[in-house]
Design a protein around this motif. Structure first.
Motif, PDB file in Angstrom:
ATOM      1  N   ASP A 218       0.840  -1.208   0.000  1.00 13.29           N
ATOM      2  CA  ASP A 218       0.000   0.000   0.000  1.00 13.29           C
ATOM      3  C   ASP A 218       0.871   1.253   0.000  1.00 13.29           C
ATOM      4  N   TYR A 219       1.868   1.254   0.835  1.00  9.32           N
ATOM      5  CA  TYR A 219       2.763   2.412   0.975  1.00  9.32           C
ATOM      6  C   TYR A 219       3.468   2.715  -0.349  1.00  9.32           C
ATOM      7  N   LEU A 220       3.997   1.670  -0.995  1.00 13.88           N
ATOM      8  CA  LEU A 220       4.715   1.879  -2.252  1.00 13.88           C
ATOM      9  C   LEU A 220       3.759   2.241  -3.392  1.00 13.88           C
ATOM     10  N   GLU A 221       2.572   1.651  -3.395  1.00 18.34           N
ATOM     11  CA  GLU A 221       1.619   1.931  -4.472  1.00 18.34           C
ATOM     12  C   GLU A 221       1.172   3.387  -4.435  1.00 18.34           C
ATOM     13  N   ARG A 222       0.957   3.935  -3.242  1.00 17.92           N
ATOM     14  CA  ARG A 222       0.514   5.323  -3.137  1.00 17.92           C
ATOM     15  C   ARG A 222       1.571   6.303  -3.631  1.00 17.92           C
ATOM     16  N   ARG A 223       2.818   5.878  -3.707  1.00 19.25           N
ATOM     17  CA  ARG A 223       3.906   6.786  -4.066  1.00 19.25           C
ATOM     18  C   ARG A 223       4.567   6.436  -5.393  1.00 19.25           C
ATOM     19  N   ALA A 224       3.973   5.546  -6.163  1.00 14.81           N
ATOM     20  CA  ALA A 224       4.587   5.092  -7.410  1.00 14.81           C
ATOM     21  C   ALA A 224       4.537   6.180  -8.478  1.00 14.81           C
ATOM     22  N   PHE A 225       5.649   6.439  -9.125  1.00 15.48           N
ATOM     23  CA  PHE A 225       5.743   7.393 -10.227  1.00 15.48           C
ATOM     24  C   PHE A 225       5.648   6.635 -11.550  1.00 15.48           C
ATOM     25  N   ASP A 226       4.693   7.018 -12.398  1.00 15.53           N
ATOM     26  CA  ASP A 226       4.549   6.374 -13.702  1.00 15.53           C
ATOM     27  C   ASP A 226       5.848   6.512 -14.494  1.00 15.53           C
ATOM     28  N   GLY A 227       6.165   5.462 -15.228  1.00 17.07           N
ATOM     29  CA  GLY A 227       7.373   5.462 -16.044  1.00 17.07           C
ATOM     30  C   GLY A 227       8.504   4.708 -15.399  1.00 17.07           C
ATOM     31  N   ILE A 228       8.624   4.773 -14.054  1.00 14.64           N
ATOM     32  CA  ILE A 228       9.684   4.032 -13.365  1.00 14.64           C
ATOM     33  C   ILE A 228       9.125   2.994 -12.402  1.00 14.64           C
ATOM     34  N   GLU A 229       7.827   3.096 -12.057  1.00 15.08           N
ATOM     35  CA  GLU A 229       7.227   2.159 -11.099  1.00 15.08           C
ATOM     36  C   GLU A 229       5.812   1.814 -11.525  1.00 15.08           C
ATOM     37  N   GLU A 230       5.368   0.639 -11.121  1.00 14.72           N
ATOM     38  CA  GLU A 230       3.963   0.281 -11.267  1.00 14.72           C
ATOM     39  C   GLU A 230       3.626  -0.819 -10.274  1.00 14.72           C
TER      40      GLU A 230
END
Length: 495
Positions: A218-230
């Protein structure tokens, strides 16, 4: 712990101490983890070692049954801020393999002789031996999870020659590389079964105790930047994917939310196999896999406010980062990275200034921008306030000039002082970076709730912070609500 208490942990096969120490049996010539299921040897035949490297240096072979080289690292090295703790973190990141002992000593600000003496005194092994043990573990992973030729594995694991590789594997595992490849680890520990997908390295990333995977994802998903994370999939069966900038090439890491019996399943796609050790270690830091939830729960569980939170969510982690410089830029760029606006701003930065991947992988298209690229960039199109843009460029320039150093072995106090000297970075953001970028387990962000004694939470105040954030009501935003101030680590804007 005394040697008698260590022996009691071995007799009870207590997995809480896996990685905290190792024991060897003189009659068999084998060393094990404390939870090894084999019959317990007599006390007079048992010797204890602080590291696997120390046991190997004394001539003991790794147990094939309990796989002591596959245990999570000791949480002590993240808690300690002295030169030994800093050195262990740098060795784990592969600095000795890339820069030698001289490079390690230079990063620590000591002579190579001083580093050798301090590590040997405390760990029973010097930096070369510790790096050698790590190379052997990497080699075993590659032998048992890939079909790569043995010669390629030798150099990918960091060995200087095939002969050195062969001799080390025989000494540590009492098997030739070919024989070790034929021995597949059991379901209890070690790497996953070989993948049929070319170029994919499947790993099982070990951790100790309970693991609150839902909260971490949950923590990582809320802070994911498109292009480098999903993050894909439904809660409970999600997969976190992100790009990696590594010393010799690039990579993509995929980690599954579903935990096994003490591990997270991970797949690494690397352009350079030499980066395997570094990539695995950075993913471990991101997911805080070397934490000791038993020690955290024992300390925080004595507080009347935190005790029910710990009981409700055992194994809550304090996520780190795969790239400290990246996290620093993100913290200054978007103070509210957990919001849609913050993520959209991050995606625009990545698209405008990130390095494109040689080959996009789904929605992963870029590496996060280098600090040197941002230091002189106009940052147009991001719609940043002038003060924020100036702060971002100042941070990027300081990172490029190494006036601010955020690597795994940096002095945390010195790094925090350097950060706070920059415009736009106040105590809260500096503490946030100390907690996540530098992996400090003892950072308290925000005001503690009434009736608590935060000094008694040390050295696990970062975990207390995460428990308070996780427990805060999602709709509470009143500035007088101390829980609300803990709710989101990037909503607080420094003066």
């Amino acid at each position: 712990m005394s040697e008698d208490s260590r022996y009691e942990a071995v007799r009870s096969r207590d997995a809480r101490f896996d990685g905290a120490f190792f024991f060897a049996v003189s009659t068999t010539g084998i060393y094990c983890r404390p939870s090894c299921p084999a019959t317990t040897a007599r006390r007079r035949n048992v010797t204890f070692f602080p590291t696997a490297a120390a046991a190997q240096g004394s001539g003991y072979r790794a147990c094939r049954r309990c796989r002591p080289d596959a245990v999570p690292g000791s949480a002590e090295w993240n808690a300690r801020a002295d030169v030994v703790g800093r050195a262990v973190r740098l060795i784990g990141d592969g600095v000795v393999d890339r820069e030698g002992v001289a490079g390690l000593a230079a990063r620590l600000g000591y002579s190579a002789r001083q580093v050798q003496r301090q590590l040997t005194a405390e760990l029973g092994a010097g930096p070369t031996a510790l790096a050698r043990a790590q190379r052997a573990h990497t080699a075993r992973l590659l032998l048992q999870t890939t079909g790569l030729p043995v010669a390629e594995i030798a150099f990918a694991a960091g060995f200087a020659s095939v002969r050195q590789f062969n001799d080390t594997i025989k000494e540590i595992y009492a098997l030739t590389p070919s024989a070790l490849r034929a021995v597949r680890p059991g379901a209890r520990s070690g790497p996953a079964a070989p993948s049929g997908t070319p170029g994919v390295l499947p790993l099982r990333l070990a951790f100790r105790g309970p693991y609150a995977a839902r909260q971490v994802f949950d923590y990582l998903e809320r802070r994911a930047f498109d292009g480098i994370e999903e993050v894909t999939g439904a809660p409970g069966r999600r997969t976190y994917r992100r790009t990696l900038r590594l010393p010799n090439g690039t990579g993509i890491a995929e980690v599954d939310e579903v935990t096994g019996d003490g591990w997270l399943d991970c797949r690494l796609h690397l352009t350079e196999l030499r980066d395997l050790t570094t990539a695995a270690q950075r993913v471990r830091r991101l997911f805080d896999l070397d934490a000791d939830p038993y020690a955290v729960g024992e300390r925080l569980g004595t507080d009347p406010v935190l005790a029910p939170l710990v009981a409700r969510c055992p194994g809550l982690r304090s996520p780190g980062t795969v790239d400290p410089d990246e996290l620093a830029v993100r913290a200054v760029l978007a103070r509210r990275t957990g919001t849609a606006a913050g993520r959209a701003l991050g995606a625009r930065l990545v698209a405008a200034h990130g390095d494109p991947l040689p080959r996009p992988a789904g929605t992963l298209t870029h590496l996060f921008p280098r600090a040197a690229e941002l230091a002189g960039a106009p940052l147009t199109g991001l719609d940043l306030p002038p003060s924020r843009a100036a702060a971002l460029r100042a941070l990027a320039a300081a990172l490029t000039a190494r006036e601010v150093v955020l690597d795994a072995g940096t002095d945390r106090d010195r790094a925090e002082r350097a950060l706070r000297a920059l415009p736009g970075i106040g105590p809260w953001t500096a503490g946030y970076l100390r907690m996540r970028a530098l992996g400090d387990p003892d950072v308290l962000l925000g005001e503690p709730p009434p009736g608590t004694a935060p000094a008694l939470w040390s050295p696990w105040r970062s975990y207390a912070t995460h428990y308070l954030w996780a427990a805060a009501p999602s709709g509470s935003t009143a500035p007088t609500d101390s829980a609300a101030r803990h709710r989101n680590p990037t909503e607080r804007i420094d003066a």
